[in-house]
Design an enzyme around this catalytic site. Structure first.
Site, short mmCIF file in Angstrom:
data_model
loop_
_atom_site.label_atom_id
_atom_site.label_comp_id
_atom_site.label_asym_id
_atom_site.label_seq_id
_atom_site.Cartn_x
_atom_site.Cartn_y
_atom_site.Cartn_z
N THR A 124 0.82 -1.22 0.00
CA THR A 124 0.00 0.00 0.00
C THR A 124 0.85 1.27 0.00
OG1 THR A 124 -1.45 1.31 1.45
CG2 THR A 124 -0.14 -0.37 2.52
N GLU B 228 0.40 3.56 1.94
CA GLU B 228 0.49 4.04 3.33
C GLU B 228 1.85 3.79 3.96
OE1 GLU B 228 -2.82 3.77 5.85
OE2 GLU B 228 -4.26 3.53 4.23
N LYS C 10 2.38 -3.36 7.26
CA LYS C 10 2.57 -3.56 5.82
C LYS C 10 4.01 -3.21 5.42
CE LYS C 10 -0.22 -4.51 3.13
NZ LYS C 10 -0.71 -5.84 2.65
N1 LIG Z 1 -8.38 -1.28 0.01
C1 LIG Z 1 -7.44 -0.45 -0.35
O1 LIG Z 1 -7.70 0.72 -0.67
C2 LIG Z 1 -6.01 -0.91 -0.43
C3 LIG Z 1 -5.05 -0.04 -0.97
C4 LIG Z 1 -3.73 -0.49 -1.09
C5 LIG Z 1 -3.38 -1.76 -0.68
N2 LIG Z 1 -4.33 -2.58 -0.13
C6 LIG Z 1 -3.90 -3.93 0.26
O2 LIG Z 1 -4.63 -4.83 -0.55
C7 LIG Z 1 -4.91 -6.04 0.16
C8 LIG Z 1 -6.39 -6.34 0.13
O3 LIG Z 1 -7.08 -5.24 0.73
P1 LIG Z 1 -8.66 -5.22 0.80
O4 LIG Z 1 -9.07 -3.82 0.85
O5 LIG Z 1 -9.20 -6.12 -0.22
O6 LIG Z 1 -8.87 -5.85 2.26
P2 LIG Z 1 -10.10 -6.66 2.85
O7 LIG Z 1 -10.05 -6.39 4.31
O8 LIG Z 1 -11.35 -6.40 2.09
O9 LIG Z 1 -9.71 -8.18 2.56
C9 LIG Z 1 -8.74 -8.87 3.28
C10 LIG Z 1 -9.01 -10.36 3.14
O10 LIG Z 1 -7.96 -11.07 3.81
C11 LIG Z 1 -8.53 -12.11 4.57
N3 LIG Z 1 -7.65 -12.43 5.71
C12 LIG Z 1 -7.36 -11.64 6.77
N4 LIG Z 1 -6.51 -12.27 7.60
C13 LIG Z 1 -6.22 -13.47 7.02
C14 LIG Z 1 -5.40 -14.56 7.38
N5 LIG Z 1 -4.67 -14.54 8.51
N6 LIG Z 1 -5.33 -15.63 6.55
C15 LIG Z 1 -6.07 -15.67 5.41
N7 LIG Z 1 -6.89 -14.66 5.02
C16 LIG Z 1 -6.95 -13.58 5.81
C17 LIG Z 1 -9.89 -11.58 5.03
O11 LIG Z 1 -10.78 -12.60 5.41
C18 LIG Z 1 -10.32 -10.81 3.79
O12 LIG Z 1 -11.03 -11.66 2.91
C19 LIG Z 1 -4.36 -5.84 1.58
O13 LIG Z 1 -3.10 -6.45 1.65
C20 LIG Z 1 -4.23 -4.33 1.70
O14 LIG Z 1 -3.18 -3.99 2.57
C21 LIG Z 1 -5.63 -2.19 0.01
#
Ligand SMILES: NC(=O)c1ccc[n+]([C@@H]2O[C@H](COP(=O)([O-])OP(=O)(O)OC[C@H]3O[C@@H](n4cnc5c(N)ncnc54)[C@H](O)[C@@H]3O)[C@@H](O)[C@H]2O)c1
Length: 333
Positions: free
Chosen positions: A124, A126, A152
């Site tokens: 990310t 962040e 992260k």
């Molecule tokens: N949403 C954003 O704007 C954004 C931006 C940049 C990066 N990211 C990164 O993208 C990735 C996905 O983000 P998102 O927004 O889809 O998040 P989200 O919270 O919607 O999804 C996370 C998923 O990971 C699963 N999970 C959590 N802990 C787990 C574990 N220990 N083992 C297996 N599964 C597990 C959850 O059940 C969920 O389905 C993350 O790594 C986040 O840091 C997100």
């Protein structure tokens, strides 16, 4: 090609699984997800009968589970699994340390033991922290502000160390804030859309002038696809669409699309350590051939329409989101 996607029942992961299954009908996808509060099997209901798709409920921190999956012909891991909500990391960082850092370690070790071809870490913007002017390049130092961002950043450093020490085929993507369908309604855009649909207040942090660079989730899927196929091993790729907006601008845009009054906006105390502005220099991924396809105003409207048309999807999730919000900020109305 057999790919392990972790966290594929979450927001970006489920969009990416659907994208891959449509674009590469011969790829086999295994989705390993713990189904935490933000993981939702309904996000991929339409894929359940696809013979090339398999869902496994499990934890990325569990070495045995990960090994069992990876040893069955997986060539590439894309790690989307994470605890991902900054506010939750402020209230309780432990699960962030476990999943985001230890979970990444477990996957890196499996990649090493089984000699996988590629490991892609979904990170990310962040991790860089806040920037008043200009934009962060991939080479800039990490300066995370929240326990989420720090977890992260730690994972990123671990990935890079595995590349340097073990020559592990690691690539990192760092995208800006995503928006689109299937995002858990605790994050700014889906929270405000669904609150406005319910005529509830829109809780805006501080002065509302924090700036984020908004990326439509399908543009991110295209970027990750490009990195998966053409990204250079050992590299980091920033992914931003140059759509910087203040939170108040986003809030007003949502209210305008829904034809709701700005009286719904309610200022709440600011998040501790709230980064003022995120901004990415995405020259490197653009040189690889990526361009965002979606215009921000149109994609925001499309997103609003999706939540308007999928009330049964978000209504039950709102209960969980509201429980957490009350714990953190008290009653809104
Ligand atoms: N949403 C954003 O704007 C954004 C931006 C940049 C990066 N990211 C990164 O993208 C990735 C996905 O983000 P998102 O927004 O889809 O998040 P989200 O919270 O919607 O999804 C996370 C998923 O990971 C699963 N999970 C959590 N802990 C787990 C574990 N220990 N083992 C297996 N599964 C597990 C959850 O059940 C969920 O389905 C993350 O790594 C986040 O840091 C997100």
């Amino acid at each position: 090609m057999k790919i392990l996607i972790t966290g594929g029942a979450g927001f970006i992961g489920s969009n990416f699984v659907r994208y891959l299954l449509n674009k590469y009908p011969d790829y086999e996808i295994v989705n390993l997800d713990k189904l935490t509060y933000s993981g939702n099997p309904e996000n991929l209901r339409d894929a359940e009968n696809n013979p090339n798709y398999r869902f496994i409920r499990g934890d990325i921190c569990d070495k045995k589970t990960v090994d069992g999956i990876v040893s069955d012909g997986v060539g590439t891991i894309l790690n989307f699994a994470a605890e991902s909500h900054v506010d939750r990391s402020i209230l309780g960082p432990e699960s962030f340390i476990k999943t985001d850092i230890y979970g990444t370690y477990t996957l890196l070790e499996a990649t090493r033991r089984h000699n996988l071809k590629k490991y892609i870490q979904i990170s990310t913007d962040e991790v860089y922290g806040s920037v008043e002017e200009g934009s962060f390049k991939e080479t800039d130092p990490l300066n995370p502000s929240s326990p989420y961002a720090a977890s992260k950043a730690s994972a990123d450093l671990l990935c890079l160390s595995y590349f340097t020490t073990y020559k592990l085929p690691v690539i990192i993507t760092r995208s800006s804030n995503n928006y689109g369908p299937y995002q858990f309604p605790e994050k700014l855009i889906p929270l405000f859309i669904t609150n406005a649909l319910e005529n509830k207040s829109l809780p805006l942090y501080g002065d509302g002038l924090n700036v984020r660079d908004w990326l439509y989730v399908l543009d991110n899927c295209q970027a990750i696809d490009l990195i998966l196929h053409k990204g250079r091993i050992g590299e980091i790729y920033n992914v931003g669409a140059d759509n910087e907006r203040t939170n108040i601008e986003i809030t007003k845009a949502i209210l305008k699309i829904l034809e709701k009054s700005e009286d719904l906006i309610k200022r709440v105390k600011d998040r501790p350590g709230h980064d003022r502005r995120y901004s990415l220099d995405s020259t490197k991924i653009r040189e690889l051939g990526w361009r965002p396809e979606y215009n921000f105003e149109k994609a925001l409207r499309k997103t609003v329409d999706w939540y308007r048309n999928n009330e049964s999807w978000w209504r039950k999730l709102k209960v969980k989101a509201e429980e957490f919000f009350k714990k953190q900020y008290g009653e809104l109305e």
